[in-house]
Design an enzyme around this catalytic site. Structure first.
Site, PDB file in Angstrom:
ATOM      1  N   GLU A 152       0.822  -1.212   0.000  1.00 21.97           N
ATOM      2  CA  GLU A 152       0.000   0.000   0.000  1.00 21.97           C
ATOM      3  C   GLU A 152       0.854   1.259   0.000  1.00 21.97           C
ATOM      4  O   GLU A 152       0.517   2.248  -0.638  1.00 21.97           O
ATOM      5  CB  GLU A 152      -0.959   0.005   1.201  1.00 21.97           C
ATOM      6  CG  GLU A 152      -2.080  -1.019   1.100  1.00 21.97           C
ATOM      7  CD  GLU A 152      -2.996  -0.793  -0.095  1.00 21.97           C
ATOM      8  OE1 GLU A 152      -3.043   0.329  -0.619  1.00 21.97           O
ATOM      9  OE2 GLU A 152      -3.658  -1.761  -0.518  1.00 21.97           O
ATOM     10  N   GLY A 202      11.098   6.589  -5.969  1.00 20.07           N
ATOM     11  CA  GLY A 202      10.805   7.991  -5.692  1.00 20.07           C
ATOM     12  C   GLY A 202      10.050   8.205  -4.382  1.00 20.07           C
ATOM     13  O   GLY A 202       9.736   7.248  -3.670  1.00 20.07           O
ATOM     14  N   TYR A 203       9.777   9.459  -4.091  1.00 24.44           N
ATOM     15  CA  TYR A 203       9.061   9.846  -2.864  1.00 24.44           C
ATOM     16  C   TYR A 203       9.652   9.096  -1.664  1.00 24.44           C
ATOM     17  O   TYR A 203       8.989   8.283  -1.019  1.00 24.44           O
ATOM     18  CB  TYR A 203       7.557   9.567  -2.980  1.00 24.44           C
ATOM     19  CG  TYR A 203       6.902  10.296  -4.115  1.00 24.44           C
ATOM     20  CD1 TYR A 203       6.586  11.649  -4.010  1.00 24.44           C
ATOM     21  CD2 TYR A 203       6.620   9.645  -5.307  1.00 24.44           C
ATOM     22  CE1 TYR A 203       5.998  12.332  -5.069  1.00 24.44           C
ATOM     23  CE2 TYR A 203       6.037  10.330  -6.377  1.00 24.44           C
ATOM     24  CZ  TYR A 203       5.726  11.661  -6.231  1.00 24.44           C
ATOM     25  OH  TYR A 203       5.141  12.328  -7.287  1.00 24.44           O
ATOM     26  N   TYR A 260      -6.457   6.150   4.720  1.00 26.18           N
ATOM     27  CA  TYR A 260      -6.622   5.184   3.630  1.00 26.18           C
ATOM     28  C   TYR A 260      -5.816   3.904   3.907  1.00 26.18           C
ATOM     29  O   TYR A 260      -6.348   2.791   3.822  1.00 26.18           O
ATOM     30  CB  TYR A 260      -6.163   5.807   2.282  1.00 26.18           C
ATOM     31  CG  TYR A 260      -5.907   4.727   1.273  1.00 26.18           C
ATOM     32  CD1 TYR A 260      -6.971   4.143   0.600  1.00 26.18           C
ATOM     33  CD2 TYR A 260      -4.622   4.217   1.060  1.00 26.18           C
ATOM     34  CE1 TYR A 260      -6.763   3.093  -0.271  1.00 26.18           C
ATOM     35  CE2 TYR A 260      -4.407   3.166   0.205  1.00 26.18           C
ATOM     36  CZ  TYR A 260      -5.482   2.613  -0.471  1.00 26.18           C
ATOM     37  OH  TYR A 260      -5.275   1.553  -1.309  1.00 26.18           O
ATOM     38  N   ASP A 278      -9.325   6.273  -1.879  1.00 20.86           N
ATOM     39  CA  ASP A 278      -8.188   6.821  -2.622  1.00 20.86           C
ATOM     40  C   ASP A 278      -8.740   7.455  -3.899  1.00 20.86           C
ATOM     41  O   ASP A 278      -9.959   7.606  -4.045  1.00 20.86           O
ATOM     42  CB  ASP A 278      -7.149   5.734  -2.923  1.00 20.86           C
ATOM     43  CG  ASP A 278      -7.663   4.696  -3.916  1.00 20.86           C
ATOM     44  OD1 ASP A 278      -8.879   4.723  -4.235  1.00 20.86           O
ATOM     45  OD2 ASP A 278      -6.863   3.872  -4.387  1.00 20.86           O
ATOM     46  N   CYS A 305     -18.601   2.246 -19.514  1.00 17.20           N
ATOM     47  CA  CYS A 305     -19.911   2.036 -18.900  1.00 17.20           C
ATOM     48  C   CYS A 305     -20.681   0.891 -19.548  1.00 17.20           C
ATOM     49  O   CYS A 305     -21.428   0.186 -18.865  1.00 17.20           O
ATOM     50  CB  CYS A 305     -20.736   3.316 -18.976  1.00 17.20           C
ATOM     51  SG  CYS A 305     -19.952   4.686 -18.122  1.00 17.20           S
TER      52      CYS A 305
HETATM   53  S1  SF4 Z   1     -21.271   2.737 -15.118  1.00 17.72           S
HETATM   54 FE1  SF4 Z   1     -19.604   3.946 -15.935  1.00 17.72          FE
HETATM   55  S2  SF4 Z   1     -19.395   5.674 -14.566  1.00 17.72           S
HETATM   56 FE2  SF4 Z   1     -20.618   4.164 -13.509  1.00 17.72          FE
HETATM   57  S3  SF4 Z   1     -19.166   3.008 -12.290  1.00 17.72           S
HETATM   58 FE3  SF4 Z   1     -19.409   1.929 -14.217  1.00 17.72          FE
HETATM   59  S4  SF4 Z   1     -17.788   2.709 -15.546  1.00 17.72           S
HETATM   60 FE4  SF4 Z   1     -18.001   4.116 -13.821  1.00 17.72          FE
END
Ligand code: SF4
Length: 375
Positions: free
Chosen positions: A40, A84-85, A123, A141, A201
């Site tokens: 993490e 890094g960091y 987190y 996150d 989506c």
């Molecule tokens: S539907 Fe689209 S916007 Fe909604 S969680 Fe899934 S990928 Fe993300």
């Protein structure tokens, strides 16, 4: 108006998808809280593909809290070199020592005690508690923030209490069976499906629960954070060789670099007026050489003679873009041995030293020049 998804169904869809599709990552093959903690911390600000070899090598050398706590800082930083960091490595090291002192070498199970360890924020504490100990603790996150903002169609401006709302939603989601898998599924969805600019989506396993998708504008969530303007900083870096070694400096606030050990470098103060380029470019090579020579003498008592510029490199650190003039220098006078903030590093071992990415870039820039073989 936004609608809230039904949490049990959402959890079920997300977990089913995760179990089928999750990437096989090394830290997902362990329940060891120490190993999960290391992963993490390494994954903060760093891509998965970059982290994998470092994670494996680090755990090979420091397989448990006791071995990390017993190691010297130099070695810990050297094993971190290239990631890094470096503050992360120092804090992880301090955290391992705290676990030895306060908890007898066992990473505590209590989320409040995990959170009290050096370098562990909310987190990371949530990730360790849920993934290693199966506790119903939330995480938030960048990936999770984006996914939740879209599910709930939250586009409140940053700083308006949005994070508090998101933590509350994440806490509700974490309640239920397999909170560790649920949290990892949230991160995985954000990393592989619900990307910032091109969310997939159509094939998303939780699209039926997503309000942003229903509204047909997923990219509108979360509201973008106004970007801090980047500032270009002119820098002169000294490449000083002696035999098969190169001089490194521990920056200690003097240098614009941020590694543990790096080439000596100094910022070239702005000289131009409005709209003018400043620093090394504005002041010219002679100006850069003068600043470098003066400041190395002032800070370390080293008398150096910069030669003609051998190359340039560019490197971004947070909101600064470093434009670096690389100046080979002859060391005329001054002592290096026995100094806390200076040392000669063998060129052949430079790859393994805890130098920052910028010094690696400079080395590569010089190595590409005809007639120059710095390494
Ligand atoms: S539907 Fe689209 S916007 Fe909604 S969680 Fe899934 S990928 Fe993300």
């Amino acid at each position: 108006m936004s609608r809230s998804p039904a949490i049990p169904e959402l959890r079920a869809d997300l977990l089913a998808w995760y179990r089928e599709n999750r990437r096989d990552l090394p830290w997902r093959r362990t329940g060891d809280p120490y190993a999960i903690w290391v992963s993490e911390i390494m994954l903060q600000q760093t891509q998965v593909a970059t982290v994998i070899p470092y994670y494996q090598a680090f755990l090979e050398r420091f397989p448990d809290v006791a071995s990390l706590a017993a190691a010297g800082e130099e070695e810990v930083l050297a094993r971190w070199s290239g990631l890094g960091y470096y503050r992360r490595a120092r804090m992880l090291h301090a955290g391992a020592k705290a676990v030895m002192e306060r908890h007898g070498g066992r990473v505590p199970r209590d989320p409040a005690e995990i959170l009290a360890l050096p370098g562990v924020g909310r987190y990371t504490a949530g990730a360790i508690a849920s993934i290693a100990f199966d506790l119903c603790e939330p995480i938030l996150d960048g990936n999770v923030r984006r996914v939740l903002s879209r599910w709930y169609a939250l586009d409140d401006p940053p700083g308006s209490g949005l994070d508090r709302t998101l933590w509350e939603r994440a806490a509700l989601l974490a309640q239920g069976p397999d909170p560790g898998d649920l949290n990892q599924a949230l991160m995985e969805l954000g990393a592989t499906v619900c990307s910032p600019k091109d969310p997939r989506c159509l094939t998303c396993p939780v699209r039926r629960h997503c309000e942003a998708c229903r509204q047909g504008r997923p990219e509108a969530f979360p509201r973008p954070v106004p970007r801090a303007r980047t500032r270009t900083v002119q820098v002169a870096a000294a490449w000083i060789e002696r035999g098969d070694k190169v001089l490194l400096e521990r920056p200690a606030g003097l240098s614009p670099f941020r590694g543990n050990w790096d080439l000596p470098a100094r910022e070239i103060p702005a000289t131009g007026g409005k709209g003018r380029s400043t620093g090394a470019a504005g002041a010219g090579e002679a100006g850069a050489a003068g600043v470098l020579a003066r400041e190395l003498e002032r800070d370390h008592g080293l008398e150096v003679a910069p030669e003609a510029q051998a190359g340039r490199a560019r490197h971004g650190i947070l909101d600064r873009r470093l434009d670096i003039a690389i100046l080979p220098c002859r060391l005329l006078k001054g002592r290096v041995s026995g100094r806390k903030n200076l040392r000669w590093a063998p060129l052949a071992e430079l790859e393994e030293q805890a130098v920052s990415g910028v010094t690696h870039k400079i080395r590569r820039a010089l190595a590409g020049r005809p007639g120059k073989q710095p390494v």
